[in-house]
Design a protein around this motif. Sequence first.
Motif, PDB file in Angstrom:
ATOM      1  N   THR A  77      35.343  17.280   2.589  1.00  0.00           N
ATOM      2  CA  THR A  77      36.443  17.269   1.618  1.00  0.00           C
ATOM      3  C   THR A  77      36.245  16.188   0.571  1.00  0.00           C
ATOM      4  O   THR A  77      36.302  16.447  -0.649  1.00  0.00           O
ATOM      5  CB  THR A  77      37.783  17.065   2.347  1.00  0.00           C
ATOM      6  OG1 THR A  77      37.977  18.125   3.281  1.00  0.00           O
ATOM      7  CG2 THR A  77      38.931  17.037   1.368  1.00  0.00           C
ATOM      8  N   PHE A  78      36.025  14.962   1.023  1.00  0.00           N
ATOM      9  CA  PHE A  78      35.866  13.863   0.065  1.00  0.00           C
ATOM     10  C   PHE A  78      34.548  13.981  -0.700  1.00  0.00           C
ATOM     11  O   PHE A  78      34.447  13.518  -1.842  1.00  0.00           O
ATOM     12  CB  PHE A  78      35.944  12.528   0.795  1.00  0.00           C
ATOM     13  CG  PHE A  78      37.350  12.123   1.128  1.00  0.00           C
ATOM     14  CD1 PHE A  78      38.052  11.263   0.314  1.00  0.00           C
ATOM     15  CD2 PHE A  78      37.978  12.619   2.260  1.00  0.00           C
ATOM     16  CE1 PHE A  78      39.353  10.900   0.607  1.00  0.00           C
ATOM     17  CE2 PHE A  78      39.277  12.256   2.577  1.00  0.00           C
ATOM     18  CZ  PHE A  78      39.969  11.400   1.745  1.00  0.00           C
ATOM     19  N   GLY A  79      33.542  14.592  -0.072  1.00  0.00           N
ATOM     20  CA  GLY A  79      32.292  14.829  -0.793  1.00  0.00           C
ATOM     21  C   GLY A  79      32.472  15.836  -1.913  1.00  0.00           C
ATOM     22  O   GLY A  79      31.930  15.660  -3.012  1.00  0.00           O
ATOM     23  N   ASN A  80      33.228  16.902  -1.649  1.00  0.00           N
ATOM     24  CA  ASN A  80      33.508  17.893  -2.701  1.00  0.00           C
ATOM     25  C   ASN A  80      34.292  17.275  -3.852  1.00  0.00           C
ATOM     26  O   ASN A  80      34.002  17.518  -5.034  1.00  0.00           O
ATOM     27  CB  ASN A  80      34.296  19.066  -2.107  1.00  0.00           C
ATOM     28  CG  ASN A  80      33.404  20.008  -1.315  1.00  0.00           C
ATOM     29  OD1 ASN A  80      32.234  20.173  -1.633  1.00  0.00           O
ATOM     30  ND2 ASN A  80      33.947  20.622  -0.279  1.00  0.00           N
ATOM     31  N   LEU A  81      35.324  16.485  -3.519  1.00  0.00           N
ATOM     32  CA  LEU A  81      36.130  15.839  -4.556  1.00  0.00           C
ATOM     33  C   LEU A  81      35.299  14.850  -5.377  1.00  0.00           C
ATOM     34  O   LEU A  81      35.474  14.719  -6.586  1.00  0.00           O
ATOM     35  CB  LEU A  81      37.332  15.136  -3.931  1.00  0.00           C
ATOM     36  CG  LEU A  81      38.368  16.052  -3.257  1.00  0.00           C
ATOM     37  CD1 LEU A  81      39.441  15.219  -2.574  1.00  0.00           C
ATOM     38  CD2 LEU A  81      38.991  17.000  -4.283  1.00  0.00           C
ATOM     39  N   ILE A 386      28.972   9.317  -0.569  1.00  0.00           N
ATOM     40  CA  ILE A 386      27.806  10.183  -0.806  1.00  0.00           C
ATOM     41  C   ILE A 386      28.066  11.180  -1.934  1.00  0.00           C
ATOM     42  O   ILE A 386      27.133  11.618  -2.605  1.00  0.00           O
ATOM     43  CB  ILE A 386      27.405  10.934   0.471  1.00  0.00           C
ATOM     44  CG1 ILE A 386      28.540  11.842   0.967  1.00  0.00           C
ATOM     45  CG2 ILE A 386      26.987   9.974   1.571  1.00  0.00           C
ATOM     46  CD1 ILE A 386      28.166  12.679   2.180  1.00  0.00           C
ATOM     47  N   ARG A 387      29.355  11.586  -2.107  1.00  0.00           N
ATOM     48  CA  ARG A 387      29.744  12.463  -3.213  1.00  0.00           C
ATOM     49  C   ARG A 387      28.923  13.740  -3.253  1.00  0.00           C
ATOM     50  O   ARG A 387      28.424  14.176  -4.285  1.00  0.00           O
ATOM     51  CB  ARG A 387      29.639  11.731  -4.550  1.00  0.00           C
ATOM     52  CG  ARG A 387      30.557  10.539  -4.658  1.00  0.00           C
ATOM     53  CD  ARG A 387      30.386   9.802  -5.955  1.00  0.00           C
ATOM     54  NE  ARG A 387      31.227   8.624  -6.010  1.00  0.00           N
ATOM     55  CZ  ARG A 387      31.245   7.759  -7.023  1.00  0.00           C
ATOM     56  NH1 ARG A 387      30.443   7.941  -8.055  1.00  0.00           N
ATOM     57  NH2 ARG A 387      32.057   6.711  -7.000  1.00  0.00           N
ATOM     58  N   LYS A 388      28.741  14.332  -2.081  1.00  0.00           N
ATOM     59  CA  LYS A 388      28.032  15.599  -1.953  1.00  0.00           C
ATOM     60  C   LYS A 388      28.895  16.559  -1.147  1.00  0.00           C
ATOM     61  O   LYS A 388      29.306  16.245  -0.024  1.00  0.00           O
ATOM     62  CB  LYS A 388      26.683  15.406  -1.246  1.00  0.00           C
ATOM     63  CG  LYS A 388      25.666  14.597  -2.041  1.00  0.00           C
ATOM     64  CD  LYS A 388      25.140  15.384  -3.223  1.00  0.00           C
ATOM     65  CE  LYS A 388      24.051  14.597  -3.938  1.00  0.00           C
ATOM     66  NZ  LYS A 388      23.515  15.337  -5.101  1.00  0.00           N
ATOM     67  N   GLY A 389      29.172  17.739  -1.720  1.00  0.00           N
ATOM     68  CA  GLY A 389      29.953  18.728  -1.004  1.00  0.00           C
ATOM     69  C   GLY A 389      29.064  19.745  -0.311  1.00  0.00           C
ATOM     70  O   GLY A 389      27.895  19.494  -0.030  1.00  0.00           O
ATOM     71  N   GLY A 390      29.642  20.911  -0.035  1.00  0.00           N
ATOM     72  CA  GLY A 390      28.879  21.959   0.638  1.00  0.00           C
ATOM     73  C   GLY A 390      28.748  21.703   2.128  1.00  0.00           C
ATOM     74  O   GLY A 390      29.536  20.976   2.737  1.00  0.00           O
TER      75      GLY A 390
END
Length: 477
Positions: A77-81, A386-390
């Motif tokens: 969630t936080f990676g997607n955002l 990390i700021r990576k979603g998926g």
Amino acid sequence: MIKKLDILIIRSFIGPFIAAFAISLFVLTMQFFWLYIDDLVGKGLDLITVLKLVGLVALFWVPMALPLALLFSSIMTFGNLGEKFELVAIKAAGISLTRFMRPLLVFTFFVCGIAFLFANNIIPVTQLKLSALKYDIIVSKPSIDIKEGIFYDKIDGFIIKLGKKEKNDSIIHDVVIFEKGYYLQDNIMVAESGVMRVSKDKQFLEFILKNGWRYQEKGPRGVIETEFTRMGFKEYKKVFDLKSFQMNKTEDSAFYDPKMLSVRQLNLAIDSLDHIDTFYAKKAKLEVSPYLRFTRYADTGWSKILKPLPKVKPAKIFPDSLNQQLIDAAANQLATVKGSVAVMAEDYKAKYLSMQLHEIEWHKKFTLSVACLVMFLIGAPLGSIIRKGGLGTPMVFAIVFFVLFHLLNTFGEKFVRSGQTNALIGMWLSTFILVPISVFLIYKAMHDSQLFNQEFYYRNFKGLRKFLATFKKQKND
């Protein structure tokens, strides 16, 4: 605006959480079936029994699946955002990360309560019913456990070998049965074929053997005058008692395990086991003191003597003819004392291990629920860093931290079982190690850390690479 933001983060989180929980529960449930696949395949189980077994196993793994689901979904969630720069916009509006995490933190506390209720109220009943169902499946058709060409020794007093089994697991060929006992040798029965079945009350395993021989040797040990008997038969019925499986299907107490107790029941059990030191001290005094008669005449005045006693020539109390008898009597007395102490030591060890197992389960009721909070406090800041979603990057980090959590739990439990530490330290070992990591990650996330930014490390080590290249060039010149 703040309420809309709370709704946004909850909507972004709830979908990945449900998906992660379903995947985690599926993987953990399949782990059980991979372990017991040999006991389940070919049993002819009906659909209701299979669904009941799957449901019980899934309920058993719920407290373990919740921390993994929270860890993975929070990273995702936080990676997607972060990947969509929504976190940047929220921080630019003056909203801190901790305020942004608050609605999910409230949700995590709710999940912690659910995990504790499962561990305390549902898991004990599930464990009992699962043990009973596994027993019913094994006993319903135990012929599947007796594999072709392998000696089967789970029935006390007998070893069975089957050369071949038909597809229905009832018709058998080339049967060999060893009857173990305190004889000159094991009695042996061989048969060309037969039928294997379980009695209607499921208490006995029946072998209807055909065209075989029974070999038996009788006589006292240590002599050559023995009698060897060989008996041929066209049909012979051999019955085995399934009570040798060491479980009583009709009694719930046969399935007793600390995992089947709630916190209140564990408190009562631990309280009753907590005074074993005093109990065995009194028991040792009662059982050993009668054999150590000289302790009755111990003179406490000896400790008050300040000067050594003068040397006196020892006087003979017993004649030489009684020396051997006295030595034998003393040896027998010491052997009796040693045997009593050994029995009490083994009994004490078993009771102490039982107390450790109860304490392990008591702490586990709380550690699994607290683990939900710890996993969220690791996943949320980790995702914002990390700021990576998926699925890719969040899955990797989730697996790494969950494996670390599981290994620490396993090591801590083994340390407690082996007596190297107490239950408090062993069962909370993972929490003690992971909480500082979560605090570190939260600090880094609040300060926009470049902890997992590859370009950050590339820029910082650029000067070092130039220095190493220059050094290498000068060395070659």
